[in-house]
Design an enzyme around this catalytic site. Sequence first.
Site, PDB file in Angstrom:
ATOM      1  N   LYS A  48      48.157  56.318  51.852  1.00  0.00           N
ATOM      2  CA  LYS A  48      46.718  56.190  51.638  1.00  0.00           C
ATOM      3  C   LYS A  48      45.957  56.292  52.944  1.00  0.00           C
ATOM      4  O   LYS A  48      44.942  57.001  53.048  1.00  0.00           O
ATOM      5  CB  LYS A  48      46.406  54.838  50.983  1.00  0.00           C
ATOM      6  CG  LYS A  48      44.909  54.559  50.826  1.00  0.00           C
ATOM      7  CD  LYS A  48      44.652  53.147  50.322  1.00  0.00           C
ATOM      8  CE  LYS A  48      44.559  52.145  51.448  1.00  0.00           C
ATOM      9  NZ  LYS A  48      43.192  51.724  51.764  1.00  0.00           N
ATOM     10  N   ASN A  49      46.434  55.594  53.978  1.00  0.00           N
ATOM     11  CA  ASN A  49      45.692  55.535  55.236  1.00  0.00           C
ATOM     12  C   ASN A  49      45.666  56.871  55.967  1.00  0.00           C
ATOM     13  O   ASN A  49      44.841  57.071  56.853  1.00  0.00           O
ATOM     14  CB  ASN A  49      46.274  54.451  56.148  1.00  0.00           C
ATOM     15  CG  ASN A  49      45.944  53.056  55.653  1.00  0.00           C
ATOM     16  OD1 ASN A  49      45.007  52.867  54.877  1.00  0.00           O
ATOM     17  ND2 ASN A  49      46.705  52.071  56.102  1.00  0.00           N
ATOM     18  N   CYS A  91      37.784  45.712  52.289  1.00  0.00           N
ATOM     19  CA  CYS A  91      38.371  44.386  52.107  1.00  0.00           C
ATOM     20  C   CYS A  91      37.698  43.350  53.010  1.00  0.00           C
ATOM     21  O   CYS A  91      37.327  43.640  54.143  1.00  0.00           O
ATOM     22  CB  CYS A  91      39.868  44.416  52.430  1.00  0.00           C
ATOM     23  SG  CYS A  91      40.857  45.277  51.193  1.00  0.00           S
ATOM     24  N   ARG A 126      35.644  43.668  61.583  1.00  0.00           N
ATOM     25  CA  ARG A 126      36.051  45.043  61.852  1.00  0.00           C
ATOM     26  C   ARG A 126      34.852  45.930  62.197  1.00  0.00           C
ATOM     27  O   ARG A 126      34.520  46.858  61.475  1.00  0.00           O
ATOM     28  CB  ARG A 126      36.811  45.609  60.651  1.00  0.00           C
ATOM     29  CG  ARG A 126      38.095  44.861  60.374  1.00  0.00           C
ATOM     30  CD  ARG A 126      39.048  45.659  59.544  1.00  0.00           C
ATOM     31  NE  ARG A 126      38.642  45.702  58.153  1.00  0.00           N
ATOM     32  CZ  ARG A 126      39.296  46.397  57.220  1.00  0.00           C
ATOM     33  NH1 ARG A 126      40.339  47.110  57.556  1.00  0.00           N
ATOM     34  NH2 ARG A 126      38.902  46.394  55.982  1.00  0.00           N
ATOM     35  N   ASP A 145      49.365  45.295  58.068  1.00  0.00           N
ATOM     36  CA  ASP A 145      49.297  45.595  56.638  1.00  0.00           C
ATOM     37  C   ASP A 145      50.549  45.169  55.877  1.00  0.00           C
ATOM     38  O   ASP A 145      50.599  45.280  54.657  1.00  0.00           O
ATOM     39  CB  ASP A 145      49.050  47.099  56.421  1.00  0.00           C
ATOM     40  CG  ASP A 145      47.590  47.477  56.593  1.00  0.00           C
ATOM     41  OD1 ASP A 145      46.743  46.571  56.721  1.00  0.00           O
ATOM     42  OD2 ASP A 145      47.294  48.690  56.597  1.00  0.00           O
ATOM     43  N   ARG A 164      43.668  50.187  44.581  1.00  0.00           N
ATOM     44  CA  ARG A 164      43.142  50.896  45.745  1.00  0.00           C
ATOM     45  C   ARG A 164      44.266  51.476  46.606  1.00  0.00           C
ATOM     46  O   ARG A 164      44.051  52.469  47.306  1.00  0.00           O
ATOM     47  CB  ARG A 164      42.289  49.958  46.611  1.00  0.00           C
ATOM     48  CG  ARG A 164      40.995  49.499  45.969  1.00  0.00           C
ATOM     49  CD  ARG A 164      40.201  48.630  46.928  1.00  0.00           C
ATOM     50  NE  ARG A 164      40.057  49.321  48.205  1.00  0.00           N
ATOM     51  CZ  ARG A 164      40.100  48.729  49.395  1.00  0.00           C
ATOM     52  NH1 ARG A 164      40.299  47.427  49.473  1.00  0.00           N
ATOM     53  NH2 ARG A 164      39.952  49.435  50.499  1.00  0.00           N
TER      54      ARG A 164
END
Length: 423
Positions: A22-23, A116, A121, A306, A398
């Site tokens: 995903k990233n 999230c 961030r 993560d 997600r």
Amino acid sequence: MDSLAIIGGRPLFGEIAISGAKNSALKVMAAALLSDEPLVMANAPRLADVDMMLRLLEQHGVEHAFENSTLRLRARAIRSTLAPYDLVRKMRASFNVLGPLVAREGEAKVSLPGGCAIGARPVDLHLKALAAMGAAIDLDEGYVIAAAPDGLHGARIDFPFVSVGATEHAMLAATLAKGETVLGNAAREPEIADLAQCLVAMGAKIEGAGTSTIRIEGVERLSGARHEVLPDRIETGAYAMAAGVAGGELFLRNARLELLGAAVGTLEEAGLSLTAEEGGVRVRRTGDRCRAVDVVTQPFPGFPTDLQAQFMALMATADGVSAIKETIFENRFMHAPELMRMGAHISIDGQTATVRGVKRLKGAPVMATDLRASMSLVLAALGAEGQTIVNRVYHLDRGFERLEEKLQACGALIERIKEQRPA
């Protein structure tokens, strides 16, 4: 909101196909804005975040088609340089359309991002990088307005701390800048090298991706390309830990151990066997329980933030006491109280969680607070006694493709409970 009902205590046996990362996929999708030719992504994951990114790209004029795991994108012409709040607020990665839009069109107006709730961030490093390349930056009512009517130019950008998002964003923008851009103290995550590989296939000139210094020589235009997204290392680590929590043996198809960095040694120290085989990785627990191991989250190749929540679930039933220190994001222990509802013994002191392993957790109703925390609760439930109801699983959608289907195929008793909407 949908929930997951999980009855634990069953070991897992079988094969799980690891999806595209995903990233990486989200940033590769943003790269489609840099060219008017088709970008074809193989091994693209079907996720809520990917669907949200497609909605945003469509707003900018990107044509798209998704068939099986192949995503075709084409930005023949940029229809709008506005990325509205309603789309960007739901996913932080969507902010990365700013650089490509400015690089190609000379201007963009993009909402400040959401995502999230695991800390502030801030995007200041992203904006400072674009400003160093000549973009004029203004903030107005929650929007970033960037302009570079004469185009971006090369610059030396030294990040004060390692930032994956800022490294990727600067690299995307620099591909069309005039001259050379040098990124110092760049992030080294595998997803950055994957994005660079895609950009090079499109005609970009990039050296050093995957190291702390990346050099990008800007080109006048980029072409279309075909790119296969690398397998998701976070999904790999999570399912490896599922075997650690529940027992059994899993073959993780498409998984690559080198993408896990230091996590491989940590998981092996905790009592997991991870063996690279043709086509993937085989994982099993070597004893009746895992062993307690201390860990500190760090940028790649260190232990990834993560995987921190999932590792806490693994340590909750490990033999001994472990200390887990989170150094990347503040406020990323929100899963701890939910694990404690299941009988975990966890105490938090600032950035460190101390976990005293118990022999068995007990099922309970719990609530997911963010994407990775959601998976930690699923892992805990797989090894717990009785039934666990994990609420608010839209977080899982997600980032984990077909999660319950993959686990069901390996013997897990897991079922999605659809939200009952009024007729």
